[in-house]
Scaffold this active site. Structure first.
Site, PDB file in Angstrom:
ATOM      1  N   LEU A 104      19.238  -4.984 -12.930  1.00 30.14           N
ATOM      2  CA  LEU A 104      19.904  -6.115 -12.249  1.00 30.14           C
ATOM      3  C   LEU A 104      19.415  -7.447 -12.772  1.00 30.14           C
ATOM      4  CD1 LEU A 104      19.662  -4.847  -8.565  1.00 30.14           C
ATOM      5  CD2 LEU A 104      21.721  -4.953  -9.974  1.00 30.14           C
ATOM      6  N   SER A 108       9.284 -12.552 -13.692  1.00 27.76           N
ATOM      7  CA  SER A 108       8.117 -12.908 -14.502  1.00 27.76           C
ATOM      8  C   SER A 108       7.256 -11.698 -14.846  1.00 27.76           C
ATOM      9  CB  SER A 108       7.238 -13.895 -13.742  1.00 27.76           C
ATOM     10  OG  SER A 108       8.002 -14.830 -13.077  1.00 27.76           O
ATOM     11  N   GLY A 110       8.247  -8.258 -14.438  1.00 27.71           N
ATOM     12  CA  GLY A 110       8.898  -6.963 -14.591  1.00 27.71           C
ATOM     13  C   GLY A 110      10.396  -7.028 -14.403  1.00 27.71           C
ATOM     14  N   VAL A 111      10.936  -5.881 -14.048  1.00 25.68           N
ATOM     15  CA  VAL A 111      12.384  -5.721 -14.042  1.00 25.68           C
ATOM     16  C   VAL A 111      12.849  -5.306 -12.649  1.00 25.68           C
ATOM     17  CG1 VAL A 111      14.263  -4.446 -15.168  1.00 25.68           C
ATOM     18  CG2 VAL A 111      12.166  -4.901 -16.413  1.00 25.68           C
ATOM     19  N   LYS A 128      12.241  -3.521  -7.348  1.00 26.19           N
ATOM     20  CA  LYS A 128      11.534  -4.471  -8.225  1.00 26.19           C
ATOM     21  C   LYS A 128      10.272  -3.777  -8.723  1.00 26.19           C
ATOM     22  CE  LYS A 128       9.969  -9.173  -7.421  1.00 26.19           C
ATOM     23  NZ  LYS A 128      10.453 -10.349  -6.724  1.00 26.19           N
ATOM     24  N   ASP A 225      11.726 -22.246  -3.339  1.00 27.97           N
ATOM     25  CA  ASP A 225      12.343 -21.930  -4.628  1.00 27.97           C
ATOM     26  C   ASP A 225      13.844 -21.677  -4.506  1.00 27.97           C
ATOM     27  OD1 ASP A 225      12.189 -21.790  -7.343  1.00 27.97           O
ATOM     28  OD2 ASP A 225      11.549 -19.694  -7.413  1.00 27.97           O
TER      29      ASP A 225
HETATM   30  N1  ATP Z   1      17.681  -7.524  -3.837  1.00 24.16           N
HETATM   31  C1  ATP Z   1      18.321  -7.774  -4.988  1.00 24.16           C
HETATM   32  N2  ATP Z   1      19.611  -7.434  -5.136  1.00 24.16           N
HETATM   33  C2  ATP Z   1      20.273  -7.680  -6.286  1.00 24.16           C
HETATM   34  N3  ATP Z   1      19.723  -8.256  -7.373  1.00 24.16           N
HETATM   35  C3  ATP Z   1      18.433  -8.608  -7.296  1.00 24.16           C
HETATM   36  C4  ATP Z   1      17.674  -8.389  -6.108  1.00 24.16           C
HETATM   37  N4  ATP Z   1      16.421  -8.848  -6.313  1.00 24.16           N
HETATM   38  C5  ATP Z   1      16.412  -9.332  -7.564  1.00 24.16           C
HETATM   39  N5  ATP Z   1      17.603  -9.202  -8.159  1.00 24.16           N
HETATM   40  C6  ATP Z   1      17.960  -9.628  -9.535  1.00 24.16           C
HETATM   41  O1  ATP Z   1      16.791  -9.624 -10.335  1.00 24.16           O
HETATM   42  C7  ATP Z   1      16.487 -10.955 -10.791  1.00 24.16           C
HETATM   43  C8  ATP Z   1      14.979 -11.156 -10.772  1.00 24.16           C
HETATM   44  O2  ATP Z   1      14.514 -10.940  -9.454  1.00 24.16           O
HETATM   45  P1  ATP Z   1      13.384 -11.828  -8.780  1.00 24.16           P
HETATM   46  O3  ATP Z   1      13.743 -13.268  -8.999  1.00 24.16           O
HETATM   47  O4  ATP Z   1      13.154 -11.378  -7.399  1.00 24.16           O
HETATM   48  O5  ATP Z   1      12.158 -11.400  -9.667  1.00 24.16           O
HETATM   49  P2  ATP Z   1      10.796 -12.163  -9.807  1.00 24.16           P
HETATM   50  O6  ATP Z   1       9.867 -11.285 -10.582  1.00 24.16           O
HETATM   51  O7  ATP Z   1      10.314 -12.569  -8.477  1.00 24.16           O
HETATM   52  O8  ATP Z   1      11.297 -13.383 -10.646  1.00 24.16           O
HETATM   53  P3  ATP Z   1      10.724 -14.838 -10.810  1.00 24.16           P
HETATM   54  O9  ATP Z   1      10.037 -14.797 -12.104  1.00 24.16           O
HETATM   55  O10 ATP Z   1      11.959 -15.695 -10.822  1.00 24.16           O
HETATM   56  O11 ATP Z   1       9.830 -15.116  -9.652  1.00 24.16           O
HETATM   57  C9  ATP Z   1      17.264 -11.884  -9.875  1.00 24.16           C
HETATM   58  O12 ATP Z   1      17.611 -13.093 -10.496  1.00 24.16           O
HETATM   59  C10 ATP Z   1      18.491 -11.061  -9.521  1.00 24.16           C
HETATM   60  O13 ATP Z   1      19.471 -11.174 -10.524  1.00 24.16           O
END
Ligand code: ATP
Length: 408
Positions: A104, A108, A110-111, A128, A225
């Protein structure tokens, strides 16, 4: 471990001898020792209650009694201990309970995957998966723990992604998140695909996000954010706020000082380095709504790479929009806090939201999907501005100070 039998300290000597000739200093020392013993005992009790497997076992070593932790506890390696208790190691729900289907997005550390439950392929989740090594090397352990604890403790809200479970393997942290049914992706992708949105769609999306932010504030959380990438839409166009990486517990009326967020959405209060409160989230929401209509940032900061370079000048009211929307933007994006719209009470009474009944909104009574068609708004002059600056959408954090000092 050292040789226990060679430690010559007779038991209880500190506490039981020399009662008669105690001076005041010695008495104070004794009291402090007693106090420390009591505090330690109560901490141990608490620990035992929440983690019964941490019980101590008495073993005999070379004729002396001493206590040692069971093997079970000492076997937990530090890189697992580090993420406890927010990410348990022996979780009934774990990565083998799901089938990963598609990616999806990327964060920062992971995926994020779309996944279905192994016994129910119809139930979709977002998982996540974060790399522990990355987190440790970027000194973000407390940040990810804080994110998990805030999300898990929050009551449910229709426009905030729920966290159902968190756990860890030896190498990764996992968070099982709510996935919006038939998701059309995050708002940034939607905006990129469809172009600027109609005011009617922005009204519903803005109101749903305002309701989510107000809920967070009332639950003593500042989000910090708000941006297109942190909002995902379901098939009906309802929003879900994701990514609590910069959120923090903050009592209503209290303030904090970390300079963090995403530069282009950062309010002048955060950028100035002074303390600020929940109200900075309303500024970022204003930036988001401005972008959804015009396709440009309200202030000339698309190239900024440091908070010191942010400029809060040359704002002009969006052209060609309704007077209500223009007024809302002028208020939400006013540099002077005296003129700025800084609360949900004022926002929800604003003429732009007059047609929205917020109780009905929270029952998902309005749908932005029907309104998502491209608007007449002329974005030609701004084309490409947001496309070019992918790298500015990174989270920005200048001062890690309060991550390392905050209690969870
Ligand atoms: N619950 C969810 N449902 C659908 N897509 C999601 C969800 N959570 C995350 N995503 C997708 O994954 C991407 C990255 O998620 P997220 O921003 O939570 O990760 P992060 O590691 O916290 O990123 P950042 O580096 O921005 O803090 C989001 O921009 C979105 O496209």
């Amino acid at each position: 471990m050292g040789n226990v039998s060679t430690r010559k300290r007779p038991p209880s000597r500190n506490y039981e001898c020399d009662d008669d000739d105690d001076g005041p200093a010695r008495k104070r020392l004794k009291l402090e020792n007693e106090y420390q013993k009591l505090a330690f005992k109560s901490r141990l009790e608490k620990l035992r209650k929440c983690r019964p497997h941490l019980k101590r076992q008495t073993v005999k070593v070379e004729g002396t009694h001493c206590t040692e932790r069971k093997n079970e506890t000492s076997a937990v390696p530090w890189f697992e201990l580090l993420f406890l208790p927010e990410f348990p190691t022996r979780s009934v729900i774990n990565e083998s309970s799901f089938v990963l289907e598609s990616q999806l997005g990327r964060g920062s550390f992971g995926v994020v995957y779309c996944a279905s439950a192994i016994h129910d392929s119809e139930r979709k989740f977002a998982i996540k998966m974060q790399d522990k090594r990355e987190i440790i090397s970027k000194r973000a352990v407390l940040q990810v723990k804080r994110e998990a604890s805030i999300q898990r403790l929050l009551p449910t809200h229709p426009f905030i992604a729920r966290t159902y479970s968190t756990w860890q393997s030896r190498t990764h942290l996992y968070s099982l998140l709510q996935y919006p049914n038939g998701s059309t992706g995050d708002l940034f992708s939607v905006w990129r695909l469809r172009g600027s949105l109609s005011e009617a769609a922005i009204r519903i999306i803005g109101a749903e996000l305002a309701s989510a932010l107000d809920f967070l504030h009332r639950n003593d959380v500042i989000y910090r954010d708000v941006k297109l990438e942190n909002v995902v839409l379901d098939q009906s166009g309802h929003t879900l706020l994701i990514d609590f990486g910069l959120a923090k517990k903050l009592r209503q009326g209290a303030s904090t000082g970390t300079i963090c967020g995403t530069l282009q959405y950062m309010s002048p209060d955060v950028a100035s380095g002074n303390t600020y409160g929940h109200y900075v989230d309303w500024w970022s929401l204003g930036v988001l709504m401005h972008i959804l209509l015009t396709g440009i940032y309200p202030y000339p900061n698309s190239e900024a790479t440091h908070h010191d370079n942010l400029k809060f000048i040359d704002y002009s009211t969006p052209l060609g929009c309704s007077p209500e929307f223009a007024n809302l933007m002028d208020r939400m994006l006013a540099v002077s806090p005296a003129h700025r719209l800084c609360s949900f009470t004022v926002l929800h009474a604003h003429p732009f939201f007059r047609s929205i009944n917020f109780a009905k909104l929270e029952q998902k009574g309005y749908s932005a999907e029907k309104e998502l068609g491209s608007t007449e708004y002329d974005t030609c002059q701004n084309e490409g501005e947001l496309e070019r600056d992918e790298h500015f959408k990174e989270n920005y954090e200048f001062d890690h100070f309060d991550y390392f000092n905050d209690q969870f």
